[in-house]
Scaffold this active site. Structure first.
Site, short mmCIF file in Angstrom:
data_model
loop_
_atom_site.label_atom_id
_atom_site.label_comp_id
_atom_site.label_asym_id
_atom_site.label_seq_id
_atom_site.Cartn_x
_atom_site.Cartn_y
_atom_site.Cartn_z
CB ILE A 18 -0.96 -0.02 1.21
CG1 ILE A 18 -2.03 -1.11 1.02
CG2 ILE A 18 -1.62 1.34 1.41
CD1 ILE A 18 -2.90 -1.34 2.22
NE ARG A 38 11.16 -2.46 9.80
CZ ARG A 38 10.63 -3.49 10.46
NH1 ARG A 38 11.02 -3.74 11.69
NH2 ARG A 38 9.74 -4.26 9.87
CE1 TYR A 147 -2.41 -4.60 11.66
CE2 TYR A 147 -4.65 -5.45 11.64
CZ TYR A 147 -3.64 -4.75 11.03
OH TYR A 147 -3.84 -4.18 9.80
CE LYS A 151 -2.89 -1.09 11.25
NZ LYS A 151 -2.11 -0.09 10.49
#
Length: 250
Positions: A18, A38, A147, A151
């Site tokens: 994305i 990274r 997770y 979010k």
């Protein structure tokens, strides 16, 4: 594109998936895009392919890393927080280390990058911050508690900060994709096949069934929503969560 051309932009997690699609869309609209991440190889490839103007190596979860990158590439008018990671485990096997990883990359990293760029946006009287959340910010999913919580936190950050800067020429919004054709979904497919013995096609179908359109979202579709939010035509869109999910979330 009105409001984007000539602007400097930073896309975290811009080397793949994305983030890369967003970098390409912003570059196509005339922005000077720096992709940050990274791993050097995909970032360099993005620049060589003309999808970004430059790149910076930085881990947004490492204290001071983004600020150092910012000193080298300059302060952007557009920040897209697309860096993220997903790990799954039953709740009772979700230990402190997993919680720490999910919160750092999906929430605290975005908070740190936004804090670093906001003063210059306030001084300029114009800015766009777009956080790539997930449908997990809008509903629950089993086995990804950390997770999902991170979010949800990212969406809370979006809504609260949007109100703080509402009169400053800055908007803060979130885009919430459903299951999308990315490395994260590829990793999910691999986990499903390893744990259940299903074929790759069956595992992908299991993820695609969440989408009423019966398919996975394309990264370019997410990028299109981000592009809209960054333009002048979205100046009145602030503190919103735009789902790109085929109608999964009501």
């Amino acid at each position: 594109m009105d409001g984007i051309s000539g602007r400097q932009a930073i896309v975290t997690g811009g080397g793949s998936g994305i983030g890369l699609a967003i970098a390409a869309a912003l570059t196509g609209a005339g922005a000077a895009v720096t992709v940050l991440g990274r791993r050097e190889a995909p970032l360099r490839a993005a620049v060589e392919a003309g999808k970004a103007q430059g790149f910076e190596l930085a881990d947004i979860t490492a204290e001071g890393a983004f600020a150092a990158a910012l000193a080298r590439c300059g302060h952007p008018a557009i920040l897209v927080n697309a860096a993220g990671a997903a790990e799954s485990a039953p709740f009772l096997r979700t230990g402190d280390e997993l919680w720490d990883r999910m919160l750092k990359v999906n929430l605290l990293g975005a908070a740190a990058t936004t804090r670093a760029v906001l003063p210059a946006m306030l001084e300029a009287g114009w800015g766009r911050v777009v956080n790539i959340a997930s449908t997990a910010a809008l509903r629950g999913y089993p086995y990804v508690t950390a997770y999902t919580a991170a979010k949800h936190g990212l969406l809370g950050l979006t809504r609260a900060l949007a109100l703080e800067v509402a009169t400053k020429g800055i908007t803060v919004n979130a885009v919430c994709p459903g299951f999308t054709e990315t490395d994260i979904v590829a990793e999910s497919v691999a986990r499903i096949t390893a744990k259940t013995g299903r074929s790759e096609a069956e595992a992908r179908a299991e993820l695609a069934r969440h989408n009423p359109q019966g398919r996975l979202v394309r990264p370019e579709e997410v990028a299109a929503a981000v592009l809209f939010l960054c333009g002048n035509g979205a100046s009145a869109v602030n503190g919103r969560a735009i789902a790109v999910d085929g109608g999964e979330v009501p």
